[in-house]
Design a protein around this motif. Structure first.
Motif, PDB file in Angstrom:
ATOM      1  N   CYS A  93      -0.946  -0.422  -3.650  1.00 22.96           N
ATOM      2  CA  CYS A  93      -1.615  -0.751  -4.913  1.00 22.96           C
ATOM      3  C   CYS A  93      -2.411   0.438  -5.453  1.00 22.96           C
ATOM      4  O   CYS A  93      -2.368   0.730  -6.652  1.00 22.96           O
TER       5      CYS A  93
ATOM      6  N   ALA B 103      -6.949  -1.101  -9.116  1.00 26.94           N
ATOM      7  CA  ALA B 103      -6.313  -2.012  -8.160  1.00 26.94           C
ATOM      8  C   ALA B 103      -7.336  -3.045  -7.690  1.00 26.94           C
ATOM      9  O   ALA B 103      -8.246  -2.725  -6.939  1.00 26.94           O
TER      10      ALA B 103
ATOM     11  N   ILE C 122      -4.358  -6.694  -4.367  1.00 28.40           N
ATOM     12  CA  ILE C 122      -4.141  -6.202  -3.002  1.00 28.40           C
ATOM     13  C   ILE C 122      -3.853  -7.377  -2.074  1.00 28.40           C
ATOM     14  O   ILE C 122      -2.910  -7.333  -1.269  1.00 28.40           O
TER      15      ILE C 122
ATOM     16  N   THR D 241      -0.400  -8.592  -2.660  1.00 24.11           N
ATOM     17  CA  THR D 241       0.576  -7.666  -2.087  1.00 24.11           C
ATOM     18  C   THR D 241       0.608  -7.788  -0.568  1.00 24.11           C
ATOM     19  O   THR D 241       1.669  -7.703   0.060  1.00 24.11           O
TER      20      THR D 241
END
Lengths: 201, 201, 201, 201
Positions: free
Chosen positions: C27, C36, C41, C44
Motif C-alpha cells: 500500500c 495509505a 492496509i 489488503t
DNA sequence: AATGAATGAGCCTTCATTCAT
DNA sequence: TATGAATGAAGGCTCATTCAT
C-alpha cells in the motif's frame, strides 16, 4: 452462534441506516438539503459524523436512499388501493386522505427539492426516475385493470398516469407554498380532474 | 440638465439590474441557486462581485427579483389571452404552446427550487406568494368573466384557478425530471382536465 | 505441551506481523504512506483494522518495522558480496543488478519518503539511522578488508561508504522521477564513480 | 493613470504570491507538506485561507510553484558558474559552498518529499521533471563547452550530468538524515567523484 | 459607479485510533 | 485472537459578503 451474530449485526446495521435516514429526513425537511449539514444530521441521529460514512458513501447517497424510501411508502399506499378491490374507486375514495398526505409543507418542499436537484445531477436523476417510474407502473397496472373492468378505454394510459402524478406534485407545490389544500373544494375538483383524465367519457 | 442626468442614471441602473438578473437567471438555471456562486454570476454579468451588491442587497434579493420577473412574464401571457376575446378559449387554444413553455427542463427545475426555498424562508415566501397570488387573481378575473359569459357557474373559482396552476406546476416538475410533455396526448388530456375543472358539467 | 503451544503462537504472531508488513509495504509503495490508510492496509492484509493494532502500536510502528526490514534485505545482499570473496569486486560486478534493484519507481519513492519523514520525526530518525548505520558498517567492514588486501588506503573510509550510499540514494531519486537508470552508460559511469571514491589512485 | 494602477496591482499580486510561497516553504520545511495545513500556511503568511485560493488553485499548485522556484534558484547558481569563465572549474571550486547549500536538513527533506510525491502524482511529476530537465540542460550546456575546450570527450554527457545531479540528491538525503556533509573529506571525495564522472581520463 | 482583494465561518469528508464483544 | 462499530478532530476548499480604493 455465528449465524445469529451475523443476523444481529445485519439487523443492527439496518437499524443504524434507518436511524440516519430518519434524522436526515427530519433535517432535510426542516432546512432543505443544502442547508442541512452532515454535522447537524449526525447530531440529530445521535452518532458521529464519521460513523455516518460507514453506512453512506455520500450526503448524496443519503438523499438517494431517502428517495427510494419515499417511493416505497407510495407503493404501500398503492398496494392498499389494490387490496380494496377496484383500484379507481379506491383512489377516488382515498382522495381526502391523499390530499392530507400531500399537505405536509416541509415534506412537499423536500420533494420539490429532490426533483429540482435531479435535473442537474444525473446520478440522482436515475434514482428518482427509477423510483417514479416504478410507482407509475404500479399505478398504471392497477388503473388499467380497473378501467378495462369498467369497459373504459385505456388509451394513453401512461400519459394519464403521468398527469395524475403531475397533479399531485403540483398540489404538493401549493402545499409547499403554504396553501391549504385540505378542503372539500379541492377534494371535489381534484376528483373531477382525475375522472376527466381517466374516463374517455 | 440635472433631470436628464438623473433619468439617464436611473435608466442605466435599471439596465445594470437587468444585466445582473439575466446573468443570474442563466446561472441559476444551469446550476441551481445554491451551486451558482456570486462569483460566477458576476463573471457572467460581466461585472465585479462588489458591484452587484450596489444593486442587490443579497443573493436572496436577486432571487426575489427573479421571481417577480417571472411573474411579470406570466402576466404578459395572461394579458394576451384577455386581448384575444374569450379568456377560456384563449387559454385552451394556447395549450400546446403553454406546454412548450413549461417544457424547459432547467427553467422548470429552478421554479421548483424557488418554491421549495420559499417554504423555509419567509421573506421569499412573501415575494413568491404575492407574485403567485397576483397572477392567480389575473387568471381568476379573466376566467370569471369568460365563464359567466358562457352561463357557467363560477363557484369555487379560486380553487379552480389554484388547481390549474397546480397542474402546470406539476407538469413543470415532470419536465424537470426529463419527461417530454409536448405531445398530443398531453395536450388533449390537459385540456380535458382543465375543462373538467372549469365547467361544472 | 505448553511450550509447543507457545512457540506455535509465537510463530503465528510473526506470520501475522509479516502479513501486515507485506500489505503495508504494498500500500505504501502504491500510494505513499500518508495516503495509505489503515483501512486499506487492513483490507489488503485480509484482517481487521483493530487486529493490526494488536501487532503494531501505531501506523508509525509499521513504518519503522518496514525500515528495519528493508535494511535486513540490504544486509543479505552485502553478505552475499562477502561470500563471493573480494568485496570490492563483488560490489562492482553486481552493479547492473544493483541498478535494477534501485530502478523500482515506487519502492524508491517510498524510500525517499522514509528519509524525508525521518527528518521531522525523531523516533523514525533513530530507527532509520540505526538501520542505515548498521548497513554502512557492514559495507565498511567488507570494503576495508578488501581495500587493505589490495594495498589500498582506507583513509576516510566512512565518508567513502557514505558517498557510495548517497550515490545509490540519488539514483533511487532519479528512478522515482521516472528516469531509466538501467543502461550501460549508467553502469559504466557509476562504476567509475565508485572506483574514484574507493581507490586513492 | 490606468497603466500605473495596473502595474501596481500586478506587483502587489506578485508580492502576495511570494508571501504565500515564502510561508508555505517555511511550513513545508518544518512539517512536510502533508502535515502543513492550509490553515497554518495562511496564518504564517498573515492572510486568510480563502485568500490564498485567489492566488493558487490548490495546495498542490503551491507545491508546484515552489518546485519551479527552487529550480530557478539553481539556475542562478549555474549562471554564476557560467559567468566565471570555465564551467567545470567553477563547479569544482564551488563544491564546499555547494555542499553547504545542500546541508540544510529540512530543505533537503522537502526536496525528497517533492520527488517522492511526484512519483504518484502525474501533474507534479510533469512540473518537477520539466524543472529538473531544464536545470540539467543548463548544466549540460555549460559542461559540454568546458569539456570540449579541455579536449575532453563529451560522450554520455546527459548521463554524466544526471549522475552528478543524483550525487547531490543523494547528499541531500544524507543531510536529511542529519548527517554532516560539510567536511573536507566530503568535499575532497565528491570532487574526485565528479572528476571521474566527467573526465574520460 | 466600479473594482476585486480580503475575510473566515462553515462545508463535506477522511482517518488513526479505541473498545466492547 | 479477532472484529468492525464508533469517535471526532482535522483536512482542503468554497462562498456570501464587505470595504478600501
Amino acid at each position: 452462534m455465528k449465524g445469529a451474530d451475523q443476523r444481529q449485526t445485519v439487523d443492527q446495521a439496518d437499524a443504524r441506516r434507518d436511524q440516519i435516514l430518519e434524522a436526515a429526513a427530519e433535517c432535510f425537511r426542516q432546512k432543505g438539503f443544502h442547508a442541512a449539514s452532515m454535522a447537524i444530521i449526525s447530531k440529530t441521529a445521535g452518532m458521529s459524523v464519521g460513523h455516518i460514512y460507514h453506512y453512506f458513501q455520500n450526503k448524496e447517497a443519503i438523499i438517494a436512499a431517502l428517495i427510494v424510501r419515499n417511493s416505497e411508502q407510495l407503493h404501500d399506499v398503492l398496494n392498499a388501493f389494490q387490496a380494496q378491490g377496484d383500484f379507481v374507486n379506491a383512489l377516488l375514495a382515498d382522495l381526502p386522505d391523499g390530499l392530507e398526505r400531500t399537505a405536509d409543507r416541509e415534506q412537499s418542499a423536500l420533494k420539490l427539492e429532490f426533483i429540482a436537484e435531479s435535473a442537474r445531477n444525473s446520478e440522482l436523476s436515475c434514482v428518482l426516475n427509477a423510483a417514479d417510474a416504478s410507482a407509475r407502473q404500479r399505478l398504471s397496472d392497477g388503473l388499467g385493470v380497473s378501467l378495462r373492468a369498467r369497459g373504459q378505454s385505456d388509451v394513453d394510459l401512461d400519459t394519464k398516469v403521468m398527469l395524475i402524478s403531475a397533479l399531485f406534485t403540483g398540489l404538493a407545490a401549493k402545499a409547499a407554498q403554504g396553501i391549504d389544500i385540505c378542503t372539500d373544494s379541492y377534494a371535489r375538483l381534484v376528483r373531477r380532474s382525475i375522472e376527466a383524465i381517466l374516463f374517455e367519457d
